[in-house]
Scaffold this active site. Sequence first.
Site, PDB file in Angstrom:
ATOM      1  N   PHE A  34       0.861  -1.188   0.000  1.00  0.00           N
ATOM      2  CA  PHE A  34       0.000   0.000   0.000  1.00  0.00           C
ATOM      3  C   PHE A  34       0.891   1.231   0.000  1.00  0.00           C
ATOM      4  O   PHE A  34       1.630   1.477   0.946  1.00  0.00           O
ATOM      5  CB  PHE A  34      -0.957   0.052   1.199  1.00  0.00           C
ATOM      6  CG  PHE A  34      -1.851   1.267   1.103  1.00  0.00           C
ATOM      7  CD1 PHE A  34      -2.996   1.239   0.321  1.00  0.00           C
ATOM      8  CD2 PHE A  34      -1.517   2.453   1.728  1.00  0.00           C
ATOM      9  CE1 PHE A  34      -3.791   2.368   0.175  1.00  0.00           C
ATOM     10  CE2 PHE A  34      -2.310   3.593   1.588  1.00  0.00           C
ATOM     11  CZ  PHE A  34      -3.453   3.546   0.811  1.00  0.00           C
ATOM     12  N   ASP A  73       9.202   2.897   2.217  1.00  0.00           N
ATOM     13  CA  ASP A  73       8.002   3.682   2.514  1.00  0.00           C
ATOM     14  C   ASP A  73       7.714   3.549   4.011  1.00  0.00           C
ATOM     15  O   ASP A  73       7.151   2.550   4.465  1.00  0.00           O
ATOM     16  CB  ASP A  73       6.819   3.177   1.681  1.00  0.00           C
ATOM     17  CG  ASP A  73       5.546   3.994   1.949  1.00  0.00           C
ATOM     18  OD1 ASP A  73       5.502   4.729   2.952  1.00  0.00           O
ATOM     19  OD2 ASP A  73       4.591   3.869   1.150  1.00  0.00           O
ATOM     20  N   LYS A  97       2.196  11.218   7.162  1.00  0.00           N
ATOM     21  CA  LYS A  97       1.313  10.981   8.297  1.00  0.00           C
ATOM     22  C   LYS A  97       1.690  11.771   9.558  1.00  0.00           C
ATOM     23  O   LYS A  97       1.352  12.931   9.655  1.00  0.00           O
ATOM     24  CB  LYS A  97       1.215   9.469   8.536  1.00  0.00           C
ATOM     25  CG  LYS A  97       0.482   8.783   7.364  1.00  0.00           C
ATOM     26  CD  LYS A  97      -0.217   7.507   7.717  1.00  0.00           C
ATOM     27  CE  LYS A  97      -1.237   7.137   6.650  1.00  0.00           C
ATOM     28  NZ  LYS A  97      -0.861   6.041   5.774  1.00  0.00           N
TER      29      LYS A  97
HETATM   30  C1  LIG Z   1      -1.027   6.080   4.302  1.00  0.00           C
HETATM   31  C2  LIG Z   1       0.089   5.536   3.488  1.00  0.00           C
HETATM   32  C3  LIG Z   1       0.432   6.108   2.254  1.00  0.00           C
HETATM   33  C4  LIG Z   1      -0.360   7.202   1.596  1.00  0.00           C
HETATM   34  O1  LIG Z   1      -0.428   8.371   2.331  1.00  0.00           O
HETATM   35  P1  LIG Z   1      -1.575   9.448   1.993  1.00  0.00           P
HETATM   36  O2  LIG Z   1      -1.217  10.627   2.842  1.00  0.00           O
HETATM   37  O3  LIG Z   1      -2.895   8.839   2.363  1.00  0.00           O
HETATM   38  O4  LIG Z   1      -1.478   9.741   0.530  1.00  0.00           O
HETATM   39  C5  LIG Z   1       1.539   5.588   1.593  1.00  0.00           C
HETATM   40  N1  LIG Z   1       2.232   4.562   2.111  1.00  0.00           N
HETATM   41  C6  LIG Z   1       1.930   3.988   3.283  1.00  0.00           C
HETATM   42  C7  LIG Z   1       2.753   2.865   3.798  1.00  0.00           C
HETATM   43  C8  LIG Z   1       0.823   4.437   4.002  1.00  0.00           C
HETATM   44  O5  LIG Z   1       0.485   3.838   5.156  1.00  0.00           O
END
Ligand SMILES: *Cc1c(COP(=O)(O)O)cnc(C)c1O
Length: 406
Positions: free
Chosen positions: A146, A231, A260
């Site tokens: 994700f 990520d 985040k």
């Molecule tokens: C939440 C998340 C994203 C995307 O972030 P947004 O601010 O919602 O675009 C990307 N990678 C990971 C691992 C995430 O948990």
Amino acid sequence: MNTSRVLQLSDYMAIEHQLGAHNYKPLDVVLSRGQGVYVWDTDGKRYLDCLSAYSAVNQGHCHPRILEALIDQAGRLSLTSRAFRNDQLPLFYEEICALTGSHKVLPMNSGAEAVESAIKAVRKWGYQVKGVPDGEAEIVVCADNFHGRTIAIVGFSTDPTARQGFGPFAPGFKAIPFGDADALEAAISPNTVGFLVEPIQGEAGVIIPPDGYLRRVREICTRNKVMLILDEIQTGLGRTGTLLAEAHEGIEADVTLIGKALAGGFYPISAVLSNEEVLGVLQPGEHGSTFGGNPLACAVARMAMKVLVEERMIENAQWMGERFLFGLQALNHGVIKDVRGRGLLIAMELNEDAGGARKLTEALMARGLLAKETHTHTARFAPPLIITAEQVDWALEEIAGALNVY
Ligand SMILES: *Cc1c(COP(=O)(O)O)cnc(C)c1O
């Protein structure tokens, strides 16, 4: 606007249903206030927040010091665009580099934007530095990843719900199983420029790779001149008990993505962090964002990082995470298939014949604990990192009680 209108839960739900796109299926609770680990609904009922806005409020709701930084900066200067310089961005750069050991920073807004930006920079690096023929760059990703919701990103998702009906997609991505270093070795070609991976797959249900995976991945990437892009948008900033989850294996990525909790839930801000080489390829005009690096975002992020460290939230995540995890592992209920986690990123997976984790999250909501199922059978517990031992113990009791719905 008529602010004196009194609305009930059903009114809020009806308006959302009528006027909003139905791209979420929220629990039926309408929140209007938050403080620390708690949120309150419009009837004044209090809940322990065990989602933390998908780990965007690691510092707790409405943290007073971050709030003060926000108000102070909002009254002085909020946005200049990058056409001019502002007095917060350089200090944000200095502090985030000192905190993470990075050499270059690209500020963006959402997590997905950070991912997109990293893909662009690593592709450019591939052409300019590695010498990959134009248009041939490949990036390896993992199954069940994700990374966000843009077209390029959902194009390399393996989740049919995320991608079906949204094509055509961008080429240049290859998916391999998560946690399998041999598969990475096999997938790399002379045109591979990057490997994009989550240290722990959060949305997939807190999937922790085998011990040594990231160390092997690091070694394979270095040997093949492939940029390792971690990520850490969900796992970063203390969530797993270390500042970055890469620290659990003592490695350093070439490119790290955070978002985040970078602004403690007050503001959308994300960043691409890299070595000199990768972000060094970007020249004026090749990438940008109107809001990226704005002074309000930078001031809020500076304080959000400061409280994370000064108030020892990362250490607390480690200790409280162990307490939470051991407590869940001690629960003796036939419906539990697996409990796993690192720091305060914890999941409880239920047996497939239990009928899904939504029943559990709904029972927990009635008991004053908010958590969210991820996929069908897994409930995730990820409270703010400031949670206390008493609050963890309370949560464990409620979870034990709520399991009686099965
Ligand atoms: C939440 C998340 C994203 C995307 O972030 P947004 O601010 O919602 O675009 C990307 N990678 C990971 C691992 C995430 O948990």
